[in-house]
Structure formats: structure tokens, C-alpha cells
Design a protein around this motif. Structure first.
Motif, PDB file in Angstrom:
ATOM      1  N   LEU A  14      -2.651   3.321   5.010  1.00 41.75           N
ATOM      2  CA  LEU A  14      -2.882   3.372   3.357  1.00 41.75           C
ATOM      3  C   LEU A  14      -4.000   2.459   3.412  1.00 41.75           C
ATOM      4  CD1 LEU A  14       0.335   4.570   2.515  1.00 41.75           C
ATOM      5  CD2 LEU A  14      -1.480   6.000   2.475  1.00 41.75           C
ATOM      6  N   CYS A  19      -7.397   4.107   3.546  1.00 41.45           N
ATOM      7  CA  CYS A  19      -7.221   5.268   2.461  1.00 41.45           C
ATOM      8  C   CYS A  19      -7.393   4.493   1.145  1.00 41.45           C
ATOM      9  CB  CYS A  19      -5.710   6.267   2.147  1.00 41.45           C
ATOM     10  SG  CYS A  19      -5.769   7.113   3.887  1.00 41.45           S
ATOM     11  N   PHE A  48       0.032  10.296   1.379  1.00 40.86           N
ATOM     12  CA  PHE A  48       0.146   9.016   0.878  1.00 40.86           C
ATOM     13  C   PHE A  48       1.641   9.331   0.503  1.00 40.86           C
ATOM     14  CE2 PHE A  48       1.900   6.786  -2.991  1.00 40.86           C
ATOM     15  CZ  PHE A  48       1.612   5.768  -3.447  1.00 40.86           C
ATOM     16  N   CYS A  60       0.831  -1.027   0.012  1.00 52.35           N
ATOM     17  CA  CYS A  60      -0.137   0.109  -0.169  1.00 52.35           C
ATOM     18  C   CYS A  60       0.957   1.069  -0.064  1.00 52.35           C
ATOM     19  CB  CYS A  60      -0.729  -0.194   1.278  1.00 52.35           C
ATOM     20  SG  CYS A  60      -2.558  -1.142   1.064  1.00 52.35           S
ATOM     21  N   PHE A  61       2.484   1.186  -0.023  1.00 53.99           N
ATOM     22  CA  PHE A  61       2.756   2.142  -0.193  1.00 53.99           C
ATOM     23  C   PHE A  61       3.019   2.452  -1.421  1.00 53.99           C
ATOM     24  CE2 PHE A  61       2.943   1.267   4.485  1.00 53.99           C
ATOM     25  CZ  PHE A  61       2.621   2.725   5.024  1.00 53.99           C
ATOM     26  N   PHE A  66      -1.055  -0.301  -4.091  1.00 50.55           N
ATOM     27  CA  PHE A  66      -2.491   0.901  -3.539  1.00 50.55           C
ATOM     28  C   PHE A  66      -3.573   0.886  -4.041  1.00 50.55           C
ATOM     29  CE2 PHE A  66      -4.733   4.426  -3.125  1.00 50.55           C
ATOM     30  CZ  PHE A  66      -5.209   4.927  -1.409  1.00 50.55           C
TER      31      PHE A  66
END
Length: 357
Positions: free
Chosen positions: A310, A313, A288, A208-209, A214
Motif C-alpha cells: 500500500l 500504491c 486496498f 496506509c491501511f 493513504f
């Protein structure tokens, strides 16, 4: 898998006895609610007022009860010990305060774990607290109950999302009008996805980073939401107008705090805030861009929540993709507030019945 129903919200549960650890008094005694989730253990104690209730005590601790659950199907020993420690702290608070009614619930982690019921039996033996595992539907209904005061007369429908630790709950709500205006809103559909910030962090947290990771999570969640949309035609209702998008979770309150540029998170400034979705989207982009180190230092995030922001998100971004609306109502409230509202309403009903006799 998705679940949908078209039923009215259930009646308030019957009177719940105070826990063995609590002092019970009548008159102005408070009401108490515990929510044991996949990531947090929370207690709220409140006294009824003419306009709702006044919080007199609260407790919240990150316990990560669902740690490793997706892989093993069981609650881990360390996770159970952390949760037990937090629940002992709750029991100690309740033992020092008069409580008229009390309710305690456990959600996704205990629903899914093969040893969830056994763990709650252990808690009862150790603390006197009796926790009830609730269904995904009741979880959605309680979230709706807590957020109902944020609805406005012009609302025909509401779409409420709660991005939790072990699951994401979506409630599709009808607001009564005409002769029934003023009656409680109705839960006409719900969706429970086994995708929460803890489960996603364990499965795809590192990804997700990255932009690709993501977006992969956004695509996965959006696919499930699109199925729910086809059943209830929510997008079509949004285009007609009168649909309020509401969010209650750490993810949406964090986005609000960032969008409002708060130097530190303050619940009174966030709860009930109507936020332009464009501003929330920009806040998502800011989070982000911060990366792991920047998130740990952000006053609205902090080191304990770095791994979860995240993934949450990404779920929010999927909701925005499937159901684009110009504004979102942010709610810093949830199951505890819903339980308190129900208990207090049941108490008022019982008092009226006693008065009629």
C-alpha cells in the motif's frame, strides 16, 4: 528535496573485473550483475544473444537492509547480517559459474547510511565481492537502459518511475528522432525522492491501511512530483502526445498481476505488458480493500510484502494524479538488466576495436 539534470546518459562504465570468488573464462562465459537495494538483494547472470541476453541464473532475497535507517541514519546490525548472508549466497553462485564481466552496485540505503561504506568493505573482506555505491542519477539511468527496448517508434518522450525500497526514482527521457532515430534514449531530467516502500512503511505503514493515511502519503508525494513537473512541463508534453508512461517496481508489477487476474505471478506475462491505467487504478482499489490479511493471502503479494504494497500504491497514485495517461507500460526489469546491457555493449565495442587493430 528534488534533483534535476539535463544531461545525456553517461557512457558505459569501463570493463569491470570479475569478483575474486568467480571463475573467469572467455568465449561464451556469462555476465553477472548484483543490485543491493534497501529491501532486496538480487543477482542476475546472463549470456549475450543476438537479440539481447538469455538469463542463466538468478537470485533474489528480501533483506530489509534499510530497516530503521530513517530513524538512526545507520544500517542496523541485523539488517547488515541479513544482507551479508544474501551476498554470500550470490558469491557462492558466482564461484560455480564462468563470469566474463561483473558489476555490483548498492543504492539508497548505502548512500544514506553513515556506515554504508564500512559495511561494503566488510562484504569485500568476507566474500570478495566489491560493491559500488551509485548516485540517484545513475540509478535512474540504469533503469532507463533496461527499459529502453520497450519504447516504440512513435514515442517522443518517456516518463519512467521506479518505486524502490528507500527511494523513488523518476526518469524523464527524450527519444531521438529524425537523423538520430535509433540512437539510445537520453536522460534529460531525473527526480530522486527519499520515499520508498520501506521508508514509508516504517513511517506511515499502518496509516496506509486507512483512507486518510493513504491519501496523506499521496498528497505528500504529489507535491514533490508537481515541482518536478513545473521544471520539465511534463504534463504539457503528455497533452501534446507521444509520451509513454513506464513503471518498473514490485508495486507496478503487482498491480498488473491483479489487473490481469493472474492465479500466480508470472514474469513473462507481465514484463512489457501495456496496461490500461483505468484497470491499474481498479486493481489498486482491490488491493486496498483486501486489508492486511487479504494481502498476505493474495498470490501476487504474499506475507513478506504485506507492509510494502500500500505505501507503493500510494506513490503510484500520486504519479497518476500528477501525470494522468491512458496507458502504462509495465516492466519487470531494473538495475541488473541495465548493468548487463551496458556491460555487453561495452564488450561488443571492445571486440570491434580489437578487430580493427
Amino acid at each position: 528535496m528534488t534533483e534535476t539534470v539535463a544531461r545525456h546518459i553517461p557512457d558505459a562504465p569501463p570493463e569491470t573485473a570479475a569478483p575474486a570468488c568467480a571463475r573467469v573464462e572467455h568465449g561464451q562465459a556469462a555476465f553477472a550483475a548484483i543490485d543491493l537495494g534497501t529491501n532486496n538483494c538480487r543477482l542476475l547472470v546472463a549470456a549475450p544473444t543476438t537479440s539481447g541476453f538469455r538469463v542463466v541464473d538468478s537470485f533474489s532475497r528480501i533483506v530489509r537492509l534499510g530497516e530503521g535507517l530513517a530513524q538512526s541514519g545507520r544500517l542496523a546490525d541485523g539488517a547488515m547480517d541479513r544482507a551479508a548472508s544474501a551476498l554470500r549466497a550470490c558469491a557462492d553462485k558466482l564461484a560455480r559459474r564462468p563470469v566474463r564481466r561483473f558489476e555490483a552496485v548498492a543504492t539508497e540505503a548505502c548512500r544514506r547510511a553513515t556506515n554504508g561504506a564500512a559495511f561494503l568493505s566488510r562484504i569485500t573482506a568476507e566474500t570478495g565481492l566489491r560493491l559500488r555505491i551509485i548516485s540517484a542519477r545513475e540509478e535512474a539511468a540504469l533503469a532507463m537502459e533496461s527499459c529502453a527496448p520497450l519504447l516504440e517508434p512513435a514515442d517522443r518522450r518517456a516518463l519512467l518511475f521506479d518505486i524502490g525500497g528507500g527511494s523513488t526514482e523518476i526518469a524523464w527521457i527524450r527519444v531521438p528522432d529524425g537523423p538520430r532515430a535509433g540512437e539510445p534514449p537520453e536522460l534529460i531530467g531525473y527526480l530522486s525522492l527519499p520515499l520508498g516502500v520501506v521508508t514509508l512503511a516504517e513511517r506511515a505503514g499502518q496509516d496506509c491501511f486507512t483512507q486518510r493515511g493513504f491519501c496523506d502519503v499521496v498528497d505528500e508525494v504529489a507535491h514533490h512530483l508537481a515541482e518536478f513537473d513545473r521544471v520539465h512541463c511534463i504534463g504539457q508534453e503528455i497533452r501534446v502526445g507521444g509520451v509513454r508512461l513506464m513503471g518498473t517496481s514490485g508495486t507496478v508489477t503487482t498491480l498488473a498481476g491483479v489487473a490481469m487476474a493472474l492465479p500466480r505471478y508470472k514474469r513473462p506475462l507481465v514484463d512489457g505488458k501495456i496496461l490500461e491505467c483505468e484497470a491499474a487504478d481498479l486493481a489498486l482499489g482491490d488491493l486496498f480493500a483486501l486489508g492486511r490479511e487479504g494481502l498476505a493471502q493474495h498470490p501476487c503479494v504474499g506475507p513478506e510484502r504485506v507492509e510494502f504494497v500500500l505505501p507503493g500504491c500510494a506513490v503510484y497514485a500520486a504519479i497518476r494524479r500528477v501525470w494522468p495517461t491512458p496507458r502504462i507500460t509495465v516492466a519487470d526489469r531494473g538495475l541488473r538488466e541495465g548493468m548487463l546491457t551496458r556491460m555487453m555493449r561495452a564488450e561488443r565495442t571492445a571486440s570491434r576495436r580489437r578487430a580493427w587493430r
